[in-house]
Design a protein around this motif. Structure first.
Motif, PDB file in Angstrom:
ATOM      1  N   TYR A 195       0.846  -1.201   0.000  1.00  0.00           N
ATOM      2  CA  TYR A 195       0.000   0.000   0.000  1.00  0.00           C
ATOM      3  C   TYR A 195       0.879   1.249   0.000  1.00  0.00           C
ATOM      4  CZ  TYR A 195      -3.420  -3.463   0.135  1.00  0.00           C
ATOM      5  OH  TYR A 195      -4.157  -4.550  -0.230  1.00  0.00           O
ATOM      6  N   ASN A 196       1.732   1.315  -1.018  1.00  0.00           N
ATOM      7  CA  ASN A 196       2.626   2.464  -1.156  1.00  0.00           C
ATOM      8  C   ASN A 196       2.588   2.953  -2.601  1.00  0.00           C
ATOM      9  OD1 ASN A 196       4.903   1.464  -2.843  1.00  0.00           O
ATOM     10  ND2 ASN A 196       5.089  -0.028  -1.209  1.00  0.00           N
ATOM     11  N   THR A 197       3.040   4.187  -2.817  1.00  0.00           N
ATOM     12  CA  THR A 197       2.920   4.776  -4.154  1.00  0.00           C
ATOM     13  C   THR A 197       3.958   4.231  -5.143  1.00  0.00           C
ATOM     14  OG1 THR A 197       3.903   6.733  -3.132  1.00  0.00           O
ATOM     15  CG2 THR A 197       1.631   6.922  -3.833  1.00  0.00           C
ATOM     16  N   HIS A 198       5.008   3.570  -4.676  1.00  0.00           N
ATOM     17  CA  HIS A 198       5.917   2.934  -5.636  1.00  0.00           C
ATOM     18  C   HIS A 198       5.153   1.840  -6.388  1.00  0.00           C
ATOM     19  CE1 HIS A 198       9.154   5.211  -4.080  1.00  0.00           C
ATOM     20  NE2 HIS A 198      10.135   4.341  -4.271  1.00  0.00           N
ATOM     21  N   ARG A 199       4.515   0.973  -5.619  1.00  0.00           N
ATOM     22  CA  ARG A 199       3.717  -0.081  -6.248  1.00  0.00           C
ATOM     23  C   ARG A 199       2.625   0.539  -7.122  1.00  0.00           C
ATOM     24  NH1 ARG A 199      -1.360  -0.216  -6.121  1.00  0.00           N
ATOM     25  NH2 ARG A 199      -1.325   0.191  -3.874  1.00  0.00           N
ATOM     26  N   MET A 200       1.997   1.586  -6.596  1.00  0.00           N
ATOM     27  CA  MET A 200       0.875   2.211  -7.322  1.00  0.00           C
ATOM     28  C   MET A 200       1.339   2.835  -8.639  1.00  0.00           C
ATOM     29  SD  MET A 200      -1.474   5.418  -6.067  1.00  0.00           S
ATOM     30  CE  MET A 200      -0.393   6.702  -6.701  1.00  0.00           C
ATOM     31  N   VAL A 201       2.409   3.601  -8.598  1.00  0.00           N
ATOM     32  CA  VAL A 201       2.897   4.270  -9.813  1.00  0.00           C
ATOM     33  C   VAL A 201       3.339   3.228 -10.851  1.00  0.00           C
ATOM     34  CG1 VAL A 201       4.815   5.676 -10.693  1.00  0.00           C
ATOM     35  CG2 VAL A 201       3.466   6.488  -8.763  1.00  0.00           C
ATOM     36  N   LEU A 202       3.973   2.155 -10.380  1.00  0.00           N
ATOM     37  CA  LEU A 202       4.370   1.092 -11.316  1.00  0.00           C
ATOM     38  C   LEU A 202       3.154   0.456 -11.966  1.00  0.00           C
ATOM     39  CD1 LEU A 202       7.315  -0.659  -9.468  1.00  0.00           C
ATOM     40  CD2 LEU A 202       7.393   0.764 -11.516  1.00  0.00           C
ATOM     41  N   GLU A 203       2.097   0.333 -11.182  1.00  0.00           N
ATOM     42  CA  GLU A 203       0.875  -0.245 -11.729  1.00  0.00           C
ATOM     43  C   GLU A 203       0.265   0.683 -12.785  1.00  0.00           C
ATOM     44  OE1 GLU A 203      -2.886  -2.440  -9.803  1.00  0.00           O
ATOM     45  OE2 GLU A 203      -1.332  -1.994  -8.341  1.00  0.00           O
ATOM     46  N   TYR A 204       0.273   1.987 -12.506  1.00  0.00           N
ATOM     47  CA  TYR A 204      -0.198   2.943 -13.519  1.00  0.00           C
ATOM     48  C   TYR A 204       0.643   2.825 -14.781  1.00  0.00           C
ATOM     49  CZ  TYR A 204      -3.657   5.471 -10.765  1.00  0.00           C
ATOM     50  OH  TYR A 204      -4.781   5.796 -10.061  1.00  0.00           O
ATOM     51  N   SER A 205       1.941   2.692 -14.553  1.00  0.00           N
ATOM     52  CA  SER A 205       2.846   2.615 -15.685  1.00  0.00           C
ATOM     53  C   SER A 205       2.535   1.395 -16.558  1.00  0.00           C
ATOM     54  CB  SER A 205       4.272   2.580 -15.143  1.00  0.00           C
ATOM     55  OG  SER A 205       5.165   2.375 -16.180  1.00  0.00           O
ATOM     56  N   LYS A 206       2.398   0.243 -15.917  1.00  0.00           N
ATOM     57  CA  LYS A 206       2.174  -1.001 -16.666  1.00  0.00           C
ATOM     58  C   LYS A 206       0.799  -1.082 -17.288  1.00  0.00           C
ATOM     59  CE  LYS A 206       4.996  -3.925 -13.844  1.00  0.00           C
ATOM     60  NZ  LYS A 206       4.933  -4.834 -12.717  1.00  0.00           N
ATOM     61  N   LYS A 207      -0.222  -0.715 -16.501  1.00  0.00           N
ATOM     62  CA  LYS A 207      -1.579  -0.920 -17.000  1.00  0.00           C
ATOM     63  C   LYS A 207      -2.053   0.213 -17.896  1.00  0.00           C
ATOM     64  CE  LYS A 207      -3.768  -3.482 -13.193  1.00  0.00           C
ATOM     65  NZ  LYS A 207      -4.692  -3.232 -12.077  1.00  0.00           N
ATOM     66  N   TYR A 208      -1.653   1.453 -17.548  1.00  0.00           N
ATOM     67  CA  TYR A 208      -2.295   2.580 -18.208  1.00  0.00           C
ATOM     68  C   TYR A 208      -1.375   3.498 -18.999  1.00  0.00           C
ATOM     69  CZ  TYR A 208      -6.390   1.200 -15.542  1.00  0.00           C
ATOM     70  OH  TYR A 208      -7.432   0.501 -15.029  1.00  0.00           O
ATOM     71  N   TYR A 209      -0.199   3.820 -18.447  1.00  0.00           N
ATOM     72  CA  TYR A 209       0.653   4.751 -19.188  1.00  0.00           C
ATOM     73  C   TYR A 209       1.274   4.054 -20.406  1.00  0.00           C
ATOM     74  CZ  TYR A 209       0.561   7.591 -14.870  1.00  0.00           C
ATOM     75  OH  TYR A 209       0.191   8.328 -13.772  1.00  0.00           O
ATOM     76  N   PHE A 210       1.868   2.897 -20.141  1.00  0.00           N
ATOM     77  CA  PHE A 210       2.582   2.205 -21.220  1.00  0.00           C
ATOM     78  C   PHE A 210       2.150   0.746 -21.317  1.00  0.00           C
ATOM     79  CE2 PHE A 210       5.692   5.218 -19.178  1.00  0.00           C
ATOM     80  CZ  PHE A 210       5.512   6.247 -20.082  1.00  0.00           C
ATOM     81  N   PRO A 211       0.881   0.496 -21.640  1.00  0.00           N
ATOM     82  CA  PRO A 211       0.430  -0.901 -21.716  1.00  0.00           C
ATOM     83  C   PRO A 211       1.136  -1.614 -22.873  1.00  0.00           C
ATOM     84  CG  PRO A 211      -1.238   0.562 -22.618  1.00  0.00           C
ATOM     85  CD  PRO A 211      -0.155   1.437 -22.059  1.00  0.00           C
ATOM     86  N   SER A 212       1.214  -2.940 -22.773  1.00  0.00           N
ATOM     87  CA  SER A 212       2.026  -3.660 -23.755  1.00  0.00           C
ATOM     88  C   SER A 212       1.422  -3.668 -25.152  1.00  0.00           C
ATOM     89  CB  SER A 212       2.288  -5.079 -23.266  1.00  0.00           C
ATOM     90  OG  SER A 212       1.097  -5.637 -22.801  1.00  0.00           O
ATOM     91  N   LYS A 213       0.097  -3.742 -25.250  1.00  0.00           N
ATOM     92  CA  LYS A 213      -0.450  -3.843 -26.604  1.00  0.00           C
ATOM     93  C   LYS A 213      -0.584  -2.462 -27.265  1.00  0.00           C
ATOM     94  CE  LYS A 213      -5.200  -4.183 -24.847  1.00  0.00           C
ATOM     95  NZ  LYS A 213      -5.213  -2.845 -24.374  1.00  0.00           N
TER      96      LYS A 213
END
Ligand SMILES: *Cc1c(COP(=O)(O)O)cnc(C)c1O
Length: 708
Positions: free
Chosen positions: A690-708
């Motif tokens: 429950y920290n923003t490192h995990r959260m920001v990485l999740e934004y990065s993977k799912k929303y900012y730079f998704p794989s497809k």
């Protein structure tokens, strides 16, 4: 003795540091500025620039003549400069980032540090923590917000127990902000058209480690008097002010970035306040001659949207007349009708309605959207099903990313030193690594005695802070005089914290619902408990203000006097004392209205435990061992009054049957072993997730730079 030249060089580097909020999450850096002048440091709400401005250069240089002090200063400078030089790579995006990738993060408030009053509560603190983690992780994020010269408001409580609001003006030359200038060295001015007026604004830059935030400000001489104050207050005015502020933030924000030559590849709208930015992106496309549908697609490709509230009244809605009045010329310029513009803020079925909803605008013109906890994602899909004809709620494309906190910012100085002692600096590099925290929370790394000693020190530091504050706080439970202050609170008693905005759904006075039961709890000399409250009610929220009066009323009454404390003027500084000093952090929202909540996440790094309704983040984090729940996950189909009564009952039960007995169950050496086991569970399960490192990485993977 060092040469003058060397000392000037150190001072110059300290100036650079003063203007980078990196110091706000490094207690060693803060200590250097504090040591120059503890008095100014305190008076200026812990602000290095004020210290720097108010002490003469010759005195500063003389102070740096002290070898031991100078060495510490240089040590901090090395740490800072090393941080800035180092470019972390591979933060775990799903796809390789390109050099040109850049995220513009728009939010109506940012809470970075208590000396910058640009936030009102959780949304702002979340945005600030987002920026800090992006900096730590090396993710290219630029923030855009509004420069509220009078901030939210400063709270005091008068002799009748009512909230008073003050709006002191921030002098930009005294805080760590820099005016953005154009090539000729003049302030970079941009403008937006609102109604028939041109509104000018400038921007202030704040460095947050490797990232920065631009705060837009209409207080420029080029503006008519009534527009100069437009960005003065956070959430201060009526709907007329609100829509104008949001036009500056959204439309103005995009223009300001363009004027700086900044070309974001992702626009992240953090809550609906910023959603007008989609219109500006749309206008850019339309004016290039791109047909409307294609233009909308192009905008969607660039945008992601986060919604933050399941409270319907929490979503900005503007009347068609107001949209027509403020945005008509803008629509003309885009060559669309006001009716067409209205549709962007309306569900398909609501066509022709007179309401324009910012959240709908954000959702319609984004390629991805999310809520801020698992539960909130589900509630949001239900709430916005109408926007997606033919889809069942489960299929509505709103996901979730659970909020977090920037852990190093929320570790009290003592906790920070505690983790440094046990892990040197390694803990800071493993903030989102469950294996690391599983290991460090072990008895071999930190003993029960050490943890318990930390808890005592933190609780004591909080109580000393409160006693000092009590001298200047007018209505402190009726306490006056130095002697009496020492009867406020006890260093050893179980200390509960409740601090957040006094929004009615959070039910601050819930623990006093049944006065007889509350009195029993607070009147037990064998097992003393105390509770500390803090929080502001929005100036126009009368119910919230009533709740505040109720709580303050309790602080005067036996047996609560001296044990139930209300601390004025909740801000990030007060928050840091509270989330570290309290043994138990209480949260009592009415389900499911707490989208996530974050204050409870701040306690784990300091050895605190969370006691809450299973709502928001706690609904997914609670595992039966890492804190306590008030009731279960049942859906309510009883009236709100019955829910309140039942939840109060459940709160009394868990306090008297579980929390209080466990705190006072001590072994021969006076240590509450079971309590400490619970702290270890909390550290293992909460800190790394429950920290923003995990959260920001999740934004990065799912929303900012998704794989497809
Ligand atoms: C963390 C924080 C909040 C958020 O509190 P919630 O419990 O999530 O509502 C609000 N205000 C301040 C000053 C904070 O530090």
């Amino acid at each position: 003795m060092k040469s003058e030249h060397d000392l000037s060089n150190i001072l110059k580097r300290l100036d650079t540091l003063a203007y980078n909020l990196w110091w706000s999450w490094n207690p060693r850096a803060q200590a250097i500025f504090e040591e120059f002048s503890p008095l100014i440091w305190e008076a200026a709400n812990h602000n290095p620039v004020a210290v720097r401005r108010q002490i003469s250069e010759s005195e500063l240089l003389a102070r740096l003549g002290d070898k031991e002090f100078r060495q510490r200063a240089v040590g901090v400078l090395h740490e800072f400069e090393e941080y800035m030089r180092h470019k972390p790579s591979g933060v775990g995006e799903a796809r390789q980032r390109k050099k040109t990738d850049l995220i513009a993060y728009f939010c109506a408030e940012f809470g970075i540090h208590e000396c910058l009053p640009f936030y009102s509560g959780g949304l702002g603190v979340l945005a600030g923590d987002h920026m800090k983690s992006a900096s730590d992780l090396g993710l290219p994020v630029i923030g855009v917000g509004l420069f509220y010269r009078q901030g939210y408001f400063q709270q005091s409580i008068d002799s009748t127990g009512s909230q008073q609001e003050r709006y002191p003006t921030t002098d930009p030359s005294m805080v760590p902000v820099e005016l953005v200038k154009d090539a000729r060295g003049k302030s970079l001015l941009c403008s937006v058209t609102i109604g028939t007026s041109v509104v000018h604004f400038q921007g202030w830059k704040i460095n947050v480690g490797r990232c920065c935030i631009y705060f837009l400000d209409t207080d420029v001489p080029e503006n008519a008097e009534h527009f100069r104050g437009l960005t003065g207050l956070a959430y201060g005015g009526d709907m007329n002010t609100r829509i104008r502020q949001e036009i500056v933030l959204g439309i103005g924000g995009v223009r300001f970035l363009r004027a700086l030559g900044i070309t974001p590849t992702v626009f992240h709208m953090n809550e609906g306040h910023a959603a007008f930015l989609t219109l500006e992106l749309l206008r850019e496309q339309l004016q290039r001659g791109v047909p409307k549908e294609k233009a909308e697609d192009e905008v969607r490709k660039q945008c992601v949207f986060t919604t933050h509230t399941p409270v319907p009244a929490g979503h900005d809605r503007f009347h068609a007349d107001l949209i027509e009045f403020t945005l008509r010329s803008y629509a003309d310029w885009m060559k669309i009708t006001v009716g067409q513009l209205m549709e962007y803020g309306q569900a398909p079925k609501a066509k022709g309605s007179t309401e324009f909803t910012m959240t709908i605008l954000g959702l319609k013109l984004s390629r991805a959207a999310n809520g801020v906890s698992e539960k909130h994602g589900e509630v949001s899909r239900l709430m916005w099903t109408d926007l997606y004809p033919g889809l069942s709620p489960a299929k509505v494309p709103i996901g979730y990313i659970t909020n977090g906190v920037h852990v190093t910012s929320w570790a009290a100085t003592r906790s920070w030193e505690f983790w440094e002692r046990h892990n040197s600096h390694r803990w800071k590099e493993h903030l989102n690594d469950p294996k690391f925290w599983k290991h460090v929370a072990d008895a071999e790394i930190v003993s029960d005695d050490e943890l318990w000693a930390l808890r005592y020190e933190l609780r004591r530091a909080l109580i000393e802070f409160i006693r000092t504050r009590a001298r200047s706080q007018h209505a402190f439970g009726g306490v006056t005089g130095e002697d009496a202050l020492y009867h406020l609170l006890s260093f050893d008693a179980l200390t509960i914290g409740y601090a957040r905005r006094f929004a009615p759904y959070k039910r601050a006075p819930l623990i006093f619902s049944d006065l007889a039961k509350a009195q029993l709890l607070f009147d037990d000399p064998q097992r003393p408990i105390q509770i500390i409250y803090a929080g502001k009610a929005h100036p126009r929220d009368n119910e919230g203000k009533d709740f505040l009066r109720q709580v303050i009323g309790m602080t005067h009454q036996h047996p609560f006097f001296g044990k139930v404390i209300f601390l004025e003027n909740y801000d990030m500084n007060v928050a840091k004392y509270l989330v570290s000093g309290c043994d138990v952090w209480l949260n009592t929202p009415r389900r499911p209205l707490e989208a996530s909540g974050t204050s409870g996440q701040k306690v784990a790094i300091n050895g605190g435990l969370h006691l809450s309704i299973l709502d928001g983040w706690w609904n997914e984090a609670y595992n039966g061992k890492n804190g306590w729940s008030i009731g279960g996950k049942i859906e309510d189909n009883i009236s709100p009054e019955e829910v309140d009564r039942r939840d109060a009952e459940l709160l009394y039960t868990v306090l008297s049957n579980e929390v209080i007995p466990m705190f006072y169950e001590r072994d021969k050496s006076g240590i509450p072993r079971k309590w400490i086991t619970r702290i270890r569970h909390a550290m293992r399960t909460i800190i790394p997730t429950y920290n923003t490192h995990r959260m920001v990485l999740e934004y990065s993977k799912k929303y900012y730079f998704p794989s497809k």
